[in-house]
Enzyme design. Structure first.
Site, PDB file in Angstrom:
ATOM      1  N   ASN A  13     106.924 -36.972  61.439  1.00 57.09           N
ATOM      2  CA  ASN A  13     107.876 -36.963  60.315  1.00 57.09           C
ATOM      3  C   ASN A  13     108.824 -35.856  60.247  1.00 57.09           C
ATOM      4  OD1 ASN A  13     106.622 -39.194  59.457  1.00 57.09           O
ATOM      5  ND2 ASN A  13     104.988 -37.941  57.962  1.00 57.09           N
ATOM      6  N   CYS A 130     104.973 -25.315  53.604  1.00 58.60           N
ATOM      7  CA  CYS A 130     105.655 -26.269  52.522  1.00 58.60           C
ATOM      8  C   CYS A 130     105.530 -25.854  51.062  1.00 58.60           C
ATOM      9  CB  CYS A 130     105.420 -27.598  52.957  1.00 58.60           C
ATOM     10  SG  CYS A 130     103.728 -27.920  52.787  1.00 58.60           S
ATOM     11  N   PRO A 182      87.562 -53.447  51.592  1.00 59.02           N
ATOM     12  CA  PRO A 182      86.828 -52.180  51.751  1.00 59.02           C
ATOM     13  C   PRO A 182      87.957 -51.142  51.947  1.00 59.02           C
ATOM     14  CG  PRO A 182      85.828 -53.743  53.114  1.00 59.02           C
ATOM     15  CD  PRO A 182      87.324 -54.408  52.823  1.00 59.02           C
ATOM     16  N   HIS A 242     106.315 -32.066  46.774  1.00 59.89           N
ATOM     17  CA  HIS A 242     105.091 -31.200  46.352  1.00 59.89           C
ATOM     18  C   HIS A 242     105.448 -30.737  45.008  1.00 59.89           C
ATOM     19  CE1 HIS A 242     103.412 -31.373  50.124  1.00 59.89           C
ATOM     20  NE2 HIS A 242     103.173 -30.317  50.622  1.00 59.89           N
TER      21      HIS A 242
END
Length: 343
Positions: A13, A130, A182, A242
């Site tokens: 990423n 981060c 599930p 974040h």
């Protein structure tokens, strides 16, 4: 003549985001090499309008490479960053492997750019965690004005901080909820879909997690070792971005209005703080953006010289890839390196 840049961990990423940001910011490159482990050799990644084929990190010759942006994990960096640096290539490492080494500068360009000159000891520069990167961008101008004594930080960290596997787990679990399949947890310790988990990284002897300790240690190293810091780090079901709730106690008096004015003029900061419905920023809105956004600035009446604020940023950009590229730009702009091929 431009610089030859290598991206180690180019298929992840952050590695892909590094390639995007190098192209977006028109970094002066002569050549870009995408590197990863042997199992990823031949994978294609994009750099601007070009497609790069990934090469093997372990067999790459760095003798003519100027900068290596390292995003291949801590164990890989521990092994390879010293070897790459010994070949004269400056490593900007995104892992935690070198952040606490006294001979390796830990840099956020808006916060402590002058510390970058210490990179020559190992030819390695560390990128912060981060959650710490966005935090110190917002704290630095306030610390310069009124001196911070104590911080209480609660983080709300997106699953992309745990890599592609974390993002996949949130997606798969969310889908499973809606189709009544599930639900299994592999990356996280508990179900992340429609849930929050007060646990990031490993537990330490004092009951804090390593992620929480990182915020403490890195803030002290970059901003001021005298600041007292405590943190609770929480994983939330958000893909990118974040968020942080921050309580700050200052030595000198500072009002909420003064803080807004200071932050509006501060590099890397964007204040969105209206006392009305929607007059604040959320992680969804910050995804893909470079700025650190600050909202909900208000005075804390329970302590002398206290403020509360809400800080949000794209963790893949300012928290990782963007900051690494900005460090590379700092090296170039301060003429600390020059293209080796030209020499």
């Amino acid at each position: 003549m431009g610089f030859k840049i290598a991206i180690a961990g180019a298929t992840g990423n952050v590695g892909r985001e590094m390639l995007n940001i190098l192209a977006e910011r028109a970094f002066p490159v002569s050549d870009v090499v995408a590197l990863a482990s042997s199992r990823s050799v031949g994978t294609e990644v994009s750099f601007g309008d070009k497609t790069l084929k990934v090469k093997n990190l372990e067999t790459h010759d760095f003798s003519d490479t100027d900068i290596c942006l390292m995003s291949a994990g801590g164990s890989v960096s521990k092994t390879w960053s010293p070897k790459i640096g010994a070949q004269g290539c400056v490593v900007i490492d995104n892992s935690s492997a070198w952040r606490y080494d006294a001979d390796v500068p830990l840099i956020v360009p808006e916060v402590n750019p002058d510390a970058i000159s210490g990179y020559t000891k190992r030819n390695i520069i560390a990128n912060p965690n981060c959650s710490t990167a966005q935090l110190v961008v917002a704290l630095k101008p306030l610390h310069d004005h009124a001196k911070i004594k104590r911080l209480v930080v609660s983080t709300y960290q997106s699953v992309s901080g745990a890599g592609k596997d974390g993002m996949d787990e949130l997606f798969n679990q969310t889908r499973a909820v809606f189709v009544a399949d599930p639900i299994s947890s592999h990356k996280f310790t508990k179900r992340i879909a429609f849930n929050v988990i007060p646990h990031i990284d490993v537990f330490m002897e004092d009951g804090y997690t390593k992620e929480e300790w990182k915020v403490l240690a890195e803030t002290k190293k970059m901003l001021d070792p005298k600041i007292k810091v405590t943190c609770t780090a929480v994983r939330v079901p958000v893909f990118i971005g974040h968020s942080e709730s921050v309580n700050i106690e200052f030595e000198s008096e500072i009002s909420a209005e003064e803080a807004r004015d200071i932050l509006r003029d501060a590099p890397g900061c964007q204040v969105i703080d209206k006392h009305e419905d929607g007059g604040y920023i959320t992680p969804y809105e910050c995804a893909g953006e470079d700025a650190t956004y600050i909202s909900r600035i208000r005075e804390d009446a329970t302590v002398e010289n206290g403020l509360n604020m809400w800080i949000v940023s794209d963790n893949l950009r300012k928290g990782a890839a963007l900051n690494a590229v900005q460090i590379a730009e700092l090296l170039v702009n301060r003429r600390l390196i020059s293209p080796r091929l030209a020499a």
